[in-house]
Design a protein around this motif. Sequence first.
Motif, PDB file in Angstrom:
ATOM      1  N   PHE A  12      27.456  35.450  -6.653  1.00  0.00           N
ATOM      2  CA  PHE A  12      26.432  34.383  -6.828  1.00  0.00           C
ATOM      3  C   PHE A  12      25.589  34.579  -7.980  1.00  0.00           C
ATOM      4  O   PHE A  12      25.446  33.658  -8.346  1.00  0.00           O
ATOM      5  N   ALA A  68      30.850  34.044  -8.863  1.00  0.00           N
ATOM      6  CA  ALA A  68      31.178  32.527  -9.031  1.00  0.00           C
ATOM      7  C   ALA A  68      31.646  31.715 -10.387  1.00  0.00           C
ATOM      8  O   ALA A  68      31.902  30.735 -10.073  1.00  0.00           O
ATOM      9  N   VAL A  85      33.079  27.579  -7.022  1.00  0.00           N
ATOM     10  CA  VAL A  85      31.813  27.749  -6.998  1.00  0.00           C
ATOM     11  C   VAL A  85      31.885  26.587  -8.028  1.00  0.00           C
ATOM     12  O   VAL A  85      30.516  26.420  -8.658  1.00  0.00           O
ATOM     13  N   GLU A 116      32.168  23.952  -5.625  1.00  0.00           N
ATOM     14  CA  GLU A 116      32.266  23.933  -3.895  1.00  0.00           C
ATOM     15  C   GLU A 116      31.015  24.980  -3.672  1.00  0.00           C
ATOM     16  O   GLU A 116      30.251  25.101  -4.511  1.00  0.00           O
ATOM     17  N   SER A 117      30.507  24.188  -2.676  1.00  0.00           N
ATOM     18  CA  SER A 117      29.049  25.046  -1.458  1.00  0.00           C
ATOM     19  C   SER A 117      29.569  25.845  -1.286  1.00  0.00           C
ATOM     20  O   SER A 117      30.463  26.654  -0.688  1.00  0.00           O
ATOM     21  N   LEU A 118      28.339  27.079  -0.468  1.00  0.00           N
ATOM     22  CA  LEU A 118      28.205  27.887  -0.606  1.00  0.00           C
ATOM     23  C   LEU A 118      29.064  27.791   0.651  1.00  0.00           C
ATOM     24  O   LEU A 118      29.833  28.802   1.288  1.00  0.00           O
ATOM     25  N   THR A 133      32.564  28.026   0.605  1.00  0.00           N
ATOM     26  CA  THR A 133      33.310  29.178   0.325  1.00  0.00           C
ATOM     27  C   THR A 133      33.179  29.675   1.612  1.00  0.00           C
ATOM     28  O   THR A 133      34.126  30.313   1.203  1.00  0.00           O
ATOM     29  N   HIS A 192      23.101  35.942  -4.227  1.00  0.00           N
ATOM     30  CA  HIS A 192      22.959  34.858  -4.469  1.00  0.00           C
ATOM     31  C   HIS A 192      21.596  34.414  -4.824  1.00  0.00           C
ATOM     32  O   HIS A 192      20.511  35.691  -4.343  1.00  0.00           O
TER      33      HIS A 192
END
Length: 304
Positions: free
Chosen positions: A45, A71, A76, A80-82, A85, A101
């Motif tokens: 990410f 990402a 993402v 979309e949130s971690l 995902t 990240h």
Amino acid sequence: MRHLLSVSDLDRDDVERILEAAAALRGLEGKLPTLRGKLVLSLFFESSTRTSSSFELAAKRLSADVISLKAAGSSVDKGESLKDTVLTLAQYEPHAIVVRHPRIGAPQLVARYSGAAVVNAGDGKHQHPTQALLDLFTMRDALGRLDGLHVAIVGDVLHSRVARSLIQALALVGAHVTLVGPPTLIPRGIEAMGCSTATEIEAIADADVVYVLRMQRERMEAAFVPSLREYASRWGITPERVRPGQKVMHPGPVNRSLEIDGRVADGPDSLILAQVRAGLAVRMAVLHELLAAGAPARETAAVA
Ligand code: NCD
């Protein structure tokens, strides 16, 4: 070891075992069957060249299936949130997830929402444990020992996960660390990690290794130095500031002419490309450690 989230997950024996496995795995040609049938997910990410490519190649050299996601171009991008995902990708039942990240602690969250072994490939300015391991591997290879080495880490310590992991790892193997840089970039109280600090570049003089950090301009919200030109002139690693035989390292990516002069980066004492090569062997060793514990890397290597 279930996960590798931080250098704190390692003791000295773990480090020795991983470095030994990396030495056995390095230079092998072709693929090893060790991780056949295992799935490794690589989630980046944040930008990466060395870390993402070496993890992907390491997993492939061990015959794992690999899914690499960045990402940009993933959901993402769509917000979309971690957590979502990870919950999504966990349905493929990955055995390992390698994650980078910008947020500190993101790898812990990945560990919580998946059943996989998680490797932290860099979380914000917090930790980057496999970088520390490959740096130890490179130093030992070049200098023959780690115990008693003096390593000067120069520059933007404040924003550097590489520095934080490396200080801890060097302490574990008995090396001495001096942090050198402008006071604004050396976190207050960091001596508690077992290192000394200095503001003048002359402090690198008796170091066996000068470890240069990248100026992390993307993580600097304010001006930490009067100007980049002044930084280069006071702390930049130029040929005049290093002596022959003094090894120079940098995790990459390099800002030439800022933290390091191109003549030093390309010079005979530069270990920068050796670090990249070490990255492949060490990441194979880490995946082996997490996913094939019990099978000694040397025997794995002998099977091939
Ligand atoms: C480092 C990182 O991303 O933490 N690079 C790397 O992994 N080789 C260092 C940096 O970006 O300065």
